[in-house]
Design an enzyme around this catalytic site. Structure first.
Site, PDB file in Angstrom:
ATOM      1  N   CYS A 175       5.414  27.689  20.051  1.00 59.30           N
ATOM      2  CA  CYS A 175       5.132  27.367  21.446  1.00 59.30           C
ATOM      3  C   CYS A 175       3.626  27.236  21.573  1.00 59.30           C
ATOM      4  O   CYS A 175       2.892  27.564  20.638  1.00 59.30           O
ATOM      5  CB  CYS A 175       5.577  28.491  22.377  1.00 59.30           C
ATOM      6  N   ARG A 187       3.384  21.365  20.133  1.00 57.95           N
ATOM      7  CA  ARG A 187       3.907  22.647  19.643  1.00 57.95           C
ATOM      8  C   ARG A 187       5.247  23.015  20.287  1.00 57.95           C
ATOM      9  O   ARG A 187       5.865  24.009  19.909  1.00 57.95           O
ATOM     10  CB  ARG A 187       2.900  23.768  19.937  1.00 57.95           C
ATOM     11  N   TRP A 196       9.017  25.975  22.950  1.00 55.56           N
ATOM     12  CA  TRP A 196       9.963  25.443  21.979  1.00 55.56           C
ATOM     13  C   TRP A 196      10.929  26.592  21.757  1.00 55.56           C
ATOM     14  O   TRP A 196      10.604  27.570  21.098  1.00 55.56           O
ATOM     15  CB  TRP A 196       9.226  25.074  20.689  1.00 55.56           C
ATOM     16  N   ASN A 216       4.075  33.419  22.241  1.00 56.13           N
ATOM     17  CA  ASN A 216       4.474  32.530  21.149  1.00 56.13           C
ATOM     18  C   ASN A 216       4.838  33.442  19.987  1.00 56.13           C
ATOM     19  O   ASN A 216       4.012  34.235  19.549  1.00 56.13           O
ATOM     20  CB  ASN A 216       3.288  31.625  20.777  1.00 56.13           C
ATOM     21  N   GLY A 217       6.083  33.351  19.508  1.00 53.92           N
ATOM     22  CA  GLY A 217       6.501  34.203  18.396  1.00 53.92           C
ATOM     23  C   GLY A 217       7.913  34.703  18.629  1.00 53.92           C
ATOM     24  O   GLY A 217       8.647  34.146  19.447  1.00 53.92           O
ATOM     25  N   GLU A 221      16.473  14.521  -3.134  1.00 60.47           N
ATOM     26  CA  GLU A 221      15.548  14.639  -2.006  1.00 60.47           C
ATOM     27  C   GLU A 221      14.149  14.139  -2.398  1.00 60.47           C
ATOM     28  O   GLU A 221      13.461  13.485  -1.602  1.00 60.47           O
ATOM     29  CB  GLU A 221      15.512  16.098  -1.504  1.00 60.47           C
ATOM     30  N   LYS A 258      12.286  11.170  -0.346  1.00 61.18           N
ATOM     31  CA  LYS A 258      10.948  11.314   0.234  1.00 61.18           C
ATOM     32  C   LYS A 258      10.038  10.225  -0.313  1.00 61.18           C
ATOM     33  O   LYS A 258       9.258   9.618   0.401  1.00 61.18           O
ATOM     34  CB  LYS A 258      10.332  12.684  -0.093  1.00 61.18           C
ATOM     35  N   GLU A 297      10.930   6.743   1.044  1.00 63.04           N
ATOM     36  CA  GLU A 297      10.749   6.680   2.491  1.00 63.04           C
ATOM     37  C   GLU A 297       9.288   6.523   2.904  1.00 63.04           C
ATOM     38  O   GLU A 297       8.978   5.740   3.794  1.00 63.04           O
ATOM     39  CB  GLU A 297      11.304   7.996   3.063  1.00 63.04           C
ATOM     40  N   HIS A 299      25.251   7.661 -18.688  1.00 65.15           N
ATOM     41  CA  HIS A 299      26.423   6.919 -18.204  1.00 65.15           C
ATOM     42  C   HIS A 299      26.017   5.670 -17.412  1.00 65.15           C
ATOM     43  O   HIS A 299      26.806   5.158 -16.634  1.00 65.15           O
ATOM     44  CB  HIS A 299      27.311   7.830 -17.353  1.00 65.15           C
ATOM     45  N   LYS A 320      12.534   9.149  13.778  1.00 65.21           N
ATOM     46  CA  LYS A 320      12.696  10.599  13.566  1.00 65.21           C
ATOM     47  C   LYS A 320      14.097  11.043  13.961  1.00 65.21           C
ATOM     48  O   LYS A 320      14.687  11.904  13.315  1.00 65.21           O
ATOM     49  CB  LYS A 320      11.645  11.342  14.397  1.00 65.21           C
TER      50      LYS A 320
HETATM   51  C1  F6R Z   1      14.264  11.902   5.853  1.00 60.62           C
HETATM   52  C2  F6R Z   1      14.878  12.289   7.118  1.00 60.62           C
HETATM   53  C3  F6R Z   1      16.234  11.759   7.446  1.00 60.62           C
HETATM   54  C4  F6R Z   1      17.019  12.788   8.270  1.00 60.62           C
HETATM   55  C5  F6R Z   1      18.338  12.201   8.778  1.00 60.62           C
HETATM   56  C6  F6R Z   1      19.163  13.217   9.521  1.00 60.62           C
HETATM   57  O1  F6R Z   1      13.013  12.499   5.680  1.00 60.62           O
HETATM   58  O2  F6R Z   1      14.293  12.991   7.880  1.00 60.62           O
HETATM   59  O3  F6R Z   1      16.948  11.412   6.306  1.00 60.62           O
HETATM   60  O4  F6R Z   1      17.265  13.906   7.480  1.00 60.62           O
HETATM   61  O5  F6R Z   1      18.085  11.115   9.629  1.00 60.62           O
HETATM   62  O6  F6R Z   1      18.448  13.742  10.594  1.00 60.62           O
HETATM   63  P1  F6R Z   1      18.860  15.103  11.286  1.00 60.62           P
HETATM   64  O7  F6R Z   1      18.596  16.196  10.335  1.00 60.62           O
HETATM   65  O8  F6R Z   1      17.999  15.173  12.517  1.00 60.62           O
HETATM   66  O9  F6R Z   1      20.316  14.978  11.612  1.00 60.62           O
END
Ligand code: F6R
Length: 596
Positions: free
Chosen positions: A2, A27, A71, A97-98, A469, A473, A476, A492, A591
């Site tokens: 927060c 935040r 938050w 905050n905490g 993963e 990353k 992406e 394979h 996002k």
């Molecule tokens: C990659 C990434 C996406 C999310 C995916 C699901 O860095 O962030 O692959 O993981 O869109 O998003 P959430 O977790 O919000 O359902």
């Protein structure tokens, strides 16, 4: 996470507090509130972003005040649960905050003494504690109340009777801004740079009294602390990122704290209440998308090893249209945003099929939390970079907690094993910090390989999902074509792709698959492809097989995904940065994905 701000000076506090608060919106942004001391104490709060607070609040006159942007971690994001909180007499206001981990016990004791509560939050407890300790001096009352608190905090308190702000910190950030005839307080310097560039950073255990003309800091023992202000030369944009060039890097570096917060209050006792009272399950199905799906894959290994419960993992959009089976598994939906449409639709489908559902989510009050029977919050704080980092490692932490829960309920895990798990979990933030301390080594190596078009990632067992993963990353944010494989699958098919131009990142920690991994690395190097291996510190063998070695602190293999993935997050970040990519906002990606 927060944001809190405070002001004591000669000007009207309200516009200054709101202006400072706006710069802390990153935040947290689910609710906010303000308290101003004028002719009495004026408090106003609102659900939603700070703009909602501005639209609804009356003009408040007074030269002292505090404000908060929230938050949620304890209690839904509603106006009632927004800060500041008042005591019974409405003479004190508190922002925080905490997390107060012993708040339930404290609340019971305070209610028994006759205190009346108006919210579900942990913070309100502190307002009542200060009230019961107040004998005239606000700073002394705050110090006495702090002695009863367990957890992490940055608090700021004002009283209707005083021209002062009293604040305290322990493990949550707090900085004092020194002005001329006015002094400020905030969760970070960003909020204050418009008003002053002279900052005093508070240390853990310290309490401060802020008036128009004075700043008095006491340490935990009550001894006066003399600390000279530092001059800050950041511009505003730099400051928002805490001095980091990108939010993603900032969020990678926040992980030791995010993991710590995720564990707080959940592993204190050896036989805690399980998260959900549904009895033992004979199977678990984890449903998620993208990075959260990879956390789910790691969860399968964790749950099967610790709780011995068979676990399957499915992509949300596939689960939704799958046929109904005779199994009745516990359905675990993993989504950091809590708003991913495919995962929400999967949750609805699971309930329609009559299954018990649990969500692992980071955003309190998000859509998924209304669709499931139980929520485990990851408490990573807001994540601004599009690429998920700290929300991913805390999802894995949630998997350990869930697995321990399932194991305890089915009596697969005894007290001794649980004690050892808890000890290892508490060490995780340190293992991550070790990786971060060596970020420059990862950076140098990433620079060397940043010109390639393709990159492959291999791992076995619980680190196979980390290979996936790492590849996600990398593609992406750096736009390098990245693919992850279980190392045993190379022969394979994927081996046909391996060439001098395509480096392979191999995760080779010392577990029961280590020798096999060395064999897979040899298969790759025999075809001329450079291998960057990630192994444990002190492994003298790995360097004989791989071209480059990055190391992480040795932890029991089941915990290795956490330091390993932090290494791969840094790897993808530095590749992207070297290639000049827009790290925080990769092309074509959002996002939160609210479309099918
Ligand atoms: C990659 C990434 C996406 C999310 C995916 C699901 O860095 O962030 O692959 O993981 O869109 O998003 P959430 O977790 O919000 O359902």
């Amino acid at each position: 996470m927060c944001g809190i701000v405070g002001y004591a000076g000669g000007r009207d506090a309200q516009p200054i507090l709101i202006d400072c608060l706006r710069r802390l919106e990153y935040r947290g942004y689910d609710s906010s509130g303000i308290a101003v001391v004028g002719d009495g104490l004026h408090v106003h709060k609102s659900k939603g972003e700070i703009s909602a607070l501005e639209e609804t609040m009356p003009t408040m006159h007074g030269h002292v005040g505090i404000a908060h942007t929230r938050w949620a971690t304890q209690g839904k994001p509603t106006t009632e649960n927004a800060h500041p909180f008042a005591d019974c007499s409405s003479k004190l206001a508190v922002v925080h905050n905490g997390i107060i981990s012993n708040f339930m016990d404290l609340k019971d004791a305070l209610v028994a003494e006759g205190h009346v509560f108006s919210s579900e939050t942990d913070t309100e407890v502190f307002a009542h504690l200060v009230e019961s300790e107040l004998k005239g001096d606000l700073m002394e009352a705050v110090r006495a109340a702090l002695k009863r608190i367990e957890g992490t905090y940055a608090f700021a308190v004002v009283s209707a009777d005083g021209a002062e702000v009293v604040a305290a910190r322990d493990e949550s950030p707090l900085v004092i801004g020194i002005g001329d005839g006015e002094n400020f307080l905030a969760s970070d310097v960003t909020a204050l740079l418009k008003y002053t560039d002279r900052m005093v950073y508070m240390m853990d255990g310290e309490v401060v009294r802020l008036t128009k003309d004075s700043v008095t800091i006491l340490d935990r023992e009550g001894k006066k602390v003399e600390r000279q202000p530092q001059k800050i030369s950041w511009n505003l944009e730099d400051a928002e990122k805490g001095g980091y060039p990108h939010f993603m890097l900032k969020e990678i570096f926040e992980q030791p704290n995010a993991i710590h917060e995720s564990l707080l209050g959940r592993v204190e006792t050896l036989d805690p209440e399980p998260f959900f009272q549904t009895g033992a399950f004979t199977s678990v199905k984890i449903v998620a998308c993208g990075t959260s799906y990879h956390a789910g894959l790691a969860g399968k290994y964790i749950i099967e090893e610790l709780a011995k419960v068979p676990t399957t993992v499915q992509i949300s959009s596939e689960y939704r249209y799958s046929s109904v089976s005779r199994e009745n598994p516990l359905i675990v939906l993993v989504t950091q945003s809590g708003e991913t449409l495919d995962t929400i639709a999967a949750a609805r489908e699971a309930r329609k099929r009559g299954h018990k559902t649990v969500a692992i989510a980071n955003v309190m009050g998000s859509a998924i939390t209304r669709e499931v029977d139980h929520v485990i919050y990851t408490r990573a704080g807001p994540e601004i970079g599009v690429a998920a980092t700290k929300t991913f490692t805390t999802q894995i932490v949630a998997m350990y907690l869930l697995a321990m829960d399932l194991a305890t309920q089915s009596r697969v895990m005894g007290a001794q094993a649980r004690r050892s798990m808890v000890g290892q979990l508490r060490n995780l933030p340190r293992a991550v910090q070790d990786v971060l301390n060596k970020a420059d080594v990862v950076e140098a190596l990433a620079k060397k390989y940043s010109g390639v078009k393709d990159m492959y990632f291999i791992g076995r067992n619980i680190n196979y999902p980390m290979a996936l993963e790492g590849a996600l990353k990398t593609k992406e944010i750096s736009y390098i074509h990245g693919e992850g494989f279980p190392a045993g699958e190379l022969k394979h098919g994927p081996l046909a792709l391996i060439s001098k131009e395509s480096p392979v990142v191999a995760i080779a920690i010392k577990d029961h698959t280590y020798e096999k991994m060395l064999g897979n690395i040899s298969e790759v190097t025999a075809r001329g492809s450079p291998v960057i291996a990630i192994g444990y510190e002190g492994d003298t063998e790995l360097g004989k097989y791989a071209d480059e070695v990055l190391t992480v602190r040795e932890v029991p293999p089941i915990f290795s995904p956490v330091p390993v993935i932090v290494t791969l997050q840094l790897w993808s970040y530095y590749l992207a940065r070297e290639r000049g990519c827009p790290v925080d906002k990769p092309r074509n990606i959002a996002k939160t994905v609210t479309v099918e």
